[in-house]
Design a protein around this motif. Structure first.
Motif, PDB file in Angstrom:
ATOM      1  N   PHE A 245      46.661  36.483  37.442  1.00 19.36           N
ATOM      2  CA  PHE A 245      45.175  37.086  37.352  1.00 19.36           C
ATOM      3  C   PHE A 245      45.016  38.241  36.729  1.00 19.36           C
ATOM      4  O   PHE A 245      46.187  38.995  36.644  1.00 19.36           O
TER       5      PHE A 245
ATOM      6  N   PRO B  57      42.076  36.051  41.994  1.00 17.91           N
ATOM      7  CA  PRO B  57      40.899  35.708  40.896  1.00 17.91           C
ATOM      8  C   PRO B  57      39.878  36.895  41.380  1.00 17.91           C
ATOM      9  O   PRO B  57      39.405  36.995  42.619  1.00 17.91           O
TER      10      PRO B  57
ATOM     11  N   ASP C 214      38.482  37.726  35.851  1.00 14.94           N
ATOM     12  CA  ASP C 214      39.092  36.580  35.484  1.00 14.94           C
ATOM     13  C   ASP C 214      37.775  35.771  35.053  1.00 14.94           C
ATOM     14  O   ASP C 214      38.026  35.100  33.829  1.00 14.94           O
TER      15      ASP C 214
END
Length: 148
Positions: free
Chosen positions: A99, A105, A109
């Motif tokens: 990520f 995440p 992202d």
């Protein structure tokens, strides 16, 4: 202001900036932590989200606005169809990470993925020399939330 996105609140106010909207939604729903948990994580997420927006998404949009036949009625300044001076810095920051900003995440992202998806729709080429970014995009794009 005629801006998007906008979040209409119960009191009829409507914040129009993504980050304040995300922060407002994150407070009552902190799992998963889209803006980080610890101060250093939050700094890293915000830094990389801003880099994704300013150094990639905005450049793609500028190319699209200046080259798209859909916007030909505007005064256009045709440019190359490749992302100019694409961000080596962002490629280095992503590195071998799964990520953009850490072990999970985040909004960084989401913004970067939106930039890459916009590039595909706008027919803007992102140079393959950015191997970390390209690997990240392929990997992140396989997530169910990215395909939805």
């Amino acid at each position: 202001m005629g801006a998007l996105p906008v979040l209409e609140l119960d009191d009829s106010s409507g914040p129009t900036e993504s980050l304040p909207i995300i922060e407002y939604l994150e407070e009552p729903h902190p799992d998963p932590p889209m803006i980080g948990i610890e101060p250093l994580e939050r700094v890293r997420v915000r830094e990389r989200e801003r880099l994704a927006e300013m150094s990639i998404l905005n450049r793609i949009t500028r190319i699209f606005v200046n080259t798209s036949p859909l916007l030909a009625r505007r005064k256009q300044a045709p440019q190359a169809r490749a992302l100019p001076a694409a961000p080596h810095f962002m490629d280095q920051r992503v590195g071998a990470n799964i990520f953009v900003a850490g072990p999970f995440p985040t909004i960084a992202d989401c913004t970067l993925f939106a930039a890459f998806a916009h590039a595909e729709r706008a027919d803007v080429h992102i140079d393959d020399c950015y191997q970390n970014l390209m690997r990240w995009y392929v990997t992140f794009g396989k997530r169910p939330s990215a395909r939805a």
